[in-house]
Design a protein around this motif. Structure first.
Motif, PDB file in Angstrom:
ATOM      1  N   ASP A  11       0.490  28.956 -13.587  1.00  0.00           N
ATOM      2  CA  ASP A  11       2.039  29.829 -13.926  1.00  0.00           C
ATOM      3  C   ASP A  11       2.453  29.548 -12.583  1.00  0.00           C
ATOM      4  O   ASP A  11       3.722  28.585 -12.916  1.00  0.00           O
ATOM      5  CB  ASP A  11       1.289  31.329 -12.648  1.00  0.00           C
ATOM      6  CG  ASP A  11       1.075  32.499 -13.034  1.00  0.00           C
ATOM      7  OD1 ASP A  11       0.386  31.759 -14.733  1.00  0.00           O
ATOM      8  OD2 ASP A  11       0.530  33.441 -13.501  1.00  0.00           O
ATOM      9  N   ALA A  12       2.093  28.091 -11.235  1.00  0.00           N
ATOM     10  CA  ALA A  12       3.388  27.827 -10.756  1.00  0.00           C
ATOM     11  C   ALA A  12       3.542  26.483 -11.636  1.00  0.00           C
ATOM     12  O   ALA A  12       4.959  25.547 -11.377  1.00  0.00           O
ATOM     13  CB  ALA A  12       2.708  27.262  -9.271  1.00  0.00           C
ATOM     14  N   LEU A  13       3.225  25.539 -11.821  1.00  0.00           N
ATOM     15  CA  LEU A  13       2.811  24.288 -12.586  1.00  0.00           C
ATOM     16  C   LEU A  13       3.977  24.504 -13.753  1.00  0.00           C
ATOM     17  O   LEU A  13       5.035  24.171 -13.976  1.00  0.00           O
ATOM     18  CB  LEU A  13       1.404  24.227 -13.316  1.00  0.00           C
ATOM     19  CG  LEU A  13       1.324  22.863 -14.001  1.00  0.00           C
ATOM     20  CD1 LEU A  13       2.011  21.185 -13.451  1.00  0.00           C
ATOM     21  CD2 LEU A  13       0.808  22.918 -14.341  1.00  0.00           C
ATOM     22  N   PHE A  14       4.000  25.910 -14.693  1.00  0.00           N
ATOM     23  CA  PHE A  14       4.530  26.374 -15.750  1.00  0.00           C
ATOM     24  C   PHE A  14       5.587  26.351 -15.380  1.00  0.00           C
ATOM     25  O   PHE A  14       6.390  25.764 -16.083  1.00  0.00           O
ATOM     26  CB  PHE A  14       3.915  26.592 -17.032  1.00  0.00           C
ATOM     27  CG  PHE A  14       1.910  26.702 -17.351  1.00  0.00           C
ATOM     28  CD1 PHE A  14       2.257  24.897 -17.406  1.00  0.00           C
ATOM     29  CD2 PHE A  14       1.558  27.731 -17.406  1.00  0.00           C
ATOM     30  CE1 PHE A  14       0.705  25.115 -17.688  1.00  0.00           C
ATOM     31  CE2 PHE A  14       0.516  27.436 -18.563  1.00  0.00           C
ATOM     32  CZ  PHE A  14      -0.385  25.794 -17.922  1.00  0.00           C
ATOM     33  N   ASN A  15       6.007  27.380 -14.451  1.00  0.00           N
ATOM     34  CA  ASN A  15       7.129  27.666 -13.738  1.00  0.00           C
ATOM     35  C   ASN A  15       8.120  26.669 -13.374  1.00  0.00           C
ATOM     36  O   ASN A  15       9.438  26.340 -13.834  1.00  0.00           O
ATOM     37  CB  ASN A  15       7.019  28.496 -12.943  1.00  0.00           C
ATOM     38  CG  ASN A  15       6.820  30.450 -13.708  1.00  0.00           C
ATOM     39  OD1 ASN A  15       7.148  30.324 -14.814  1.00  0.00           O
ATOM     40  ND2 ASN A  15       5.922  30.678 -13.023  1.00  0.00           N
ATOM     41  N   SER A  16       7.699  25.495 -13.140  1.00  0.00           N
ATOM     42  CA  SER A  16       7.951  24.395 -12.101  1.00  0.00           C
ATOM     43  C   SER A  16       8.824  23.245 -13.358  1.00  0.00           C
ATOM     44  O   SER A  16       9.333  23.148 -12.899  1.00  0.00           O
ATOM     45  CB  SER A  16       6.964  23.572 -11.026  1.00  0.00           C
ATOM     46  OG  SER A  16       6.812  23.921 -10.349  1.00  0.00           O
ATOM     47  N   ILE A  17       8.150  23.331 -14.454  1.00  0.00           N
ATOM     48  CA  ILE A  17       8.538  22.687 -15.658  1.00  0.00           C
ATOM     49  C   ILE A  17       8.829  23.160 -16.183  1.00  0.00           C
ATOM     50  O   ILE A  17      10.411  23.084 -17.108  1.00  0.00           O
ATOM     51  CB  ILE A  17       7.443  22.360 -16.723  1.00  0.00           C
ATOM     52  CG1 ILE A  17       6.233  21.645 -16.083  1.00  0.00           C
ATOM     53  CG2 ILE A  17       7.833  22.267 -18.311  1.00  0.00           C
ATOM     54  CD1 ILE A  17       4.834  21.755 -16.642  1.00  0.00           C
ATOM     55  N   ASN A  18       9.217  24.653 -16.154  1.00  0.00           N
ATOM     56  CA  ASN A  18      10.646  25.460 -17.169  1.00  0.00           C
ATOM     57  C   ASN A  18      12.215  25.510 -15.676  1.00  0.00           C
ATOM     58  O   ASN A  18      12.743  24.363 -16.585  1.00  0.00           O
ATOM     59  CB  ASN A  18       9.780  26.683 -16.877  1.00  0.00           C
ATOM     60  CG  ASN A  18      11.070  27.490 -17.509  1.00  0.00           C
ATOM     61  OD1 ASN A  18      11.707  27.732 -18.765  1.00  0.00           O
ATOM     62  ND2 ASN A  18      11.866  28.322 -16.730  1.00  0.00           N
ATOM     63  N   ASP A  19      11.380  25.664 -14.982  1.00  0.00           N
ATOM     64  CA  ASP A  19      12.542  25.270 -13.783  1.00  0.00           C
ATOM     65  C   ASP A  19      13.329  23.909 -13.909  1.00  0.00           C
ATOM     66  O   ASP A  19      14.765  23.707 -14.198  1.00  0.00           O
ATOM     67  CB  ASP A  19      12.087  25.173 -12.638  1.00  0.00           C
ATOM     68  CG  ASP A  19      12.102  26.896 -11.812  1.00  0.00           C
ATOM     69  OD1 ASP A  19      12.165  27.554 -12.748  1.00  0.00           O
ATOM     70  OD2 ASP A  19      11.481  26.793 -10.729  1.00  0.00           O
ATOM     71  N   LEU A 119      -0.094  20.019 -11.167  1.00  0.00           N
ATOM     72  CA  LEU A 119      -0.482  18.778 -11.824  1.00  0.00           C
ATOM     73  C   LEU A 119      -1.977  18.573 -11.067  1.00  0.00           C
ATOM     74  O   LEU A 119      -3.035  18.816 -11.786  1.00  0.00           O
ATOM     75  CB  LEU A 119       0.053  18.493 -12.612  1.00  0.00           C
ATOM     76  CG  LEU A 119      -0.856  17.920 -14.128  1.00  0.00           C
ATOM     77  CD1 LEU A 119      -0.743  18.628 -15.180  1.00  0.00           C
ATOM     78  CD2 LEU A 119       0.884  16.959 -14.800  1.00  0.00           C
ATOM     79  N   GLY A 120      -1.816  17.678 -10.106  1.00  0.00           N
ATOM     80  CA  GLY A 120      -2.245  17.418  -9.820  1.00  0.00           C
ATOM     81  C   GLY A 120      -3.886  18.120  -8.603  1.00  0.00           C
ATOM     82  O   GLY A 120      -4.882  18.511  -9.227  1.00  0.00           O
ATOM     83  N   ASN A 121      -3.433  19.366  -8.676  1.00  0.00           N
ATOM     84  CA  ASN A 121      -4.101  20.674  -7.995  1.00  0.00           C
ATOM     85  C   ASN A 121      -4.972  20.711  -8.890  1.00  0.00           C
ATOM     86  O   ASN A 121      -6.281  21.298  -8.634  1.00  0.00           O
ATOM     87  CB  ASN A 121      -3.277  21.517  -7.232  1.00  0.00           C
ATOM     88  CG  ASN A 121      -2.704  20.981  -5.834  1.00  0.00           C
ATOM     89  OD1 ASN A 121      -3.503  19.859  -5.284  1.00  0.00           O
ATOM     90  ND2 ASN A 121      -1.837  21.612  -5.227  1.00  0.00           N
ATOM     91  N   GLU A 122      -4.248  21.628  -9.764  1.00  0.00           N
ATOM     92  CA  GLU A 122      -5.145  22.339 -10.907  1.00  0.00           C
ATOM     93  C   GLU A 122      -6.511  21.434 -11.571  1.00  0.00           C
ATOM     94  O   GLU A 122      -7.121  21.967 -12.460  1.00  0.00           O
ATOM     95  CB  GLU A 122      -4.050  22.744 -12.384  1.00  0.00           C
ATOM     96  CG  GLU A 122      -4.375  23.427 -13.418  1.00  0.00           C
ATOM     97  CD  GLU A 122      -4.785  24.396 -13.468  1.00  0.00           C
ATOM     98  OE1 GLU A 122      -5.690  25.078 -13.946  1.00  0.00           O
ATOM     99  OE2 GLU A 122      -4.478  25.153 -12.081  1.00  0.00           O
ATOM    100  N   VAL A 161      -2.871  14.651 -19.309  1.00  0.00           N
ATOM    101  CA  VAL A 161      -3.254  14.203 -17.559  1.00  0.00           C
ATOM    102  C   VAL A 161      -4.582  13.985 -17.119  1.00  0.00           C
ATOM    103  O   VAL A 161      -5.569  15.400 -17.421  1.00  0.00           O
ATOM    104  CB  VAL A 161      -2.224  15.315 -16.992  1.00  0.00           C
ATOM    105  CG1 VAL A 161      -2.875  14.779 -15.721  1.00  0.00           C
ATOM    106  CG2 VAL A 161      -0.405  14.553 -17.705  1.00  0.00           C
ATOM    107  N   THR A 162      -5.645  13.592 -16.462  1.00  0.00           N
ATOM    108  CA  THR A 162      -5.885  13.703 -16.586  1.00  0.00           C
ATOM    109  C   THR A 162      -6.392  12.725 -14.384  1.00  0.00           C
ATOM    110  O   THR A 162      -4.895  12.315 -14.816  1.00  0.00           O
ATOM    111  CB  THR A 162      -7.322  12.283 -17.075  1.00  0.00           C
ATOM    112  OG1 THR A 162      -6.789  11.039 -16.636  1.00  0.00           O
ATOM    113  CG2 THR A 162      -7.524  12.872 -18.453  1.00  0.00           C
ATOM    114  N   LEU A 163      -7.426  13.236 -13.788  1.00  0.00           N
ATOM    115  CA  LEU A 163      -7.697  12.359 -12.508  1.00  0.00           C
ATOM    116  C   LEU A 163      -7.643  10.794 -12.792  1.00  0.00           C
ATOM    117  O   LEU A 163      -8.261  10.199 -13.836  1.00  0.00           O
ATOM    118  CB  LEU A 163      -9.335  12.969 -11.603  1.00  0.00           C
ATOM    119  CG  LEU A 163      -9.082  14.717 -11.630  1.00  0.00           C
ATOM    120  CD1 LEU A 163     -10.040  14.866 -11.165  1.00  0.00           C
ATOM    121  CD2 LEU A 163      -7.365  15.260 -10.628  1.00  0.00           C
TER     122      LEU A 163
END
Length: 165
Positions: A11-19, A119-122, A161-163
């Protein structure tokens, strides 16, 4: 019976992309007012290089992050062109757009770093973004002028995206 764990971090990741993409109206307004081309290949190279370098701190593979950021850049340019087309067609442009260098770029850099951290956390906690996240992604991205095709390209980039190894 087990159910899939919700991925609240997305949720936070996708909202940041939107922002981040929501700033493109301001970018377009500044470029329109200052008669600057939407495409700036030198700036794109700087953004991509910075994303690759910052990806290491987030524990992500640089090449995989580059594909994701390339998709965001292409979407950003399409959004800017959409707004400019509307203004050229008679809609009223933003009267006093924020300054691209002083106001917008620092915020875009901050959001880019936030996106990489989230993204890294996820990816480190829950694995790669996959198709089960698509509906949440689509709901989170609500930027005017963002096409469904551009959304799909960004999501496809996210899935790659990968580690870091």
């Amino acid at each position: 019976m087990t159910s899939a764990q919700p991925r609240a971090d997305t949720d936070a990741l996708f909202n940041s992309i939107n922002d981040r993409l929501s700033w493109m109206k301001g970018v377009a307004a500044w470029k329109y007012r200052n008669e600057v081309d939407v495409e700036d290949l030198a700036r794109e190279a700087v953004v991509l290089q910075a994303a690759v370098e910052a990806s290491q701190q987030a524990g992500l593979s640089g090449p995989s992050v580059q594909m994701f950021f390339r998709a965001q850049i292409e979407a950003a340019k399409a959004i800017q062109r959409c707004w400019i087309s509307q203004w050229q067609g008679g809609d009223s442009p933003v009267p006093n757009p924020p300054d691209l260098v002083a106001d917008i770029r620092p915020e875009l850099l901050r959001l880019g770093q936030t996106i990489l951290t989230e993204l890294g956390n996820e990816v480190s906690k829950n694995g790669k973004i996959d198709d089960t996240d698509h509906a949440d992604f689509d709901m989170a991205l609500s930027v005017p002028c963002l096409s469904e095709n551009a959304k799909s390209e960004i999501f496809d980039g996210l899935k790659q995206v990968t580690l870091a190894q």
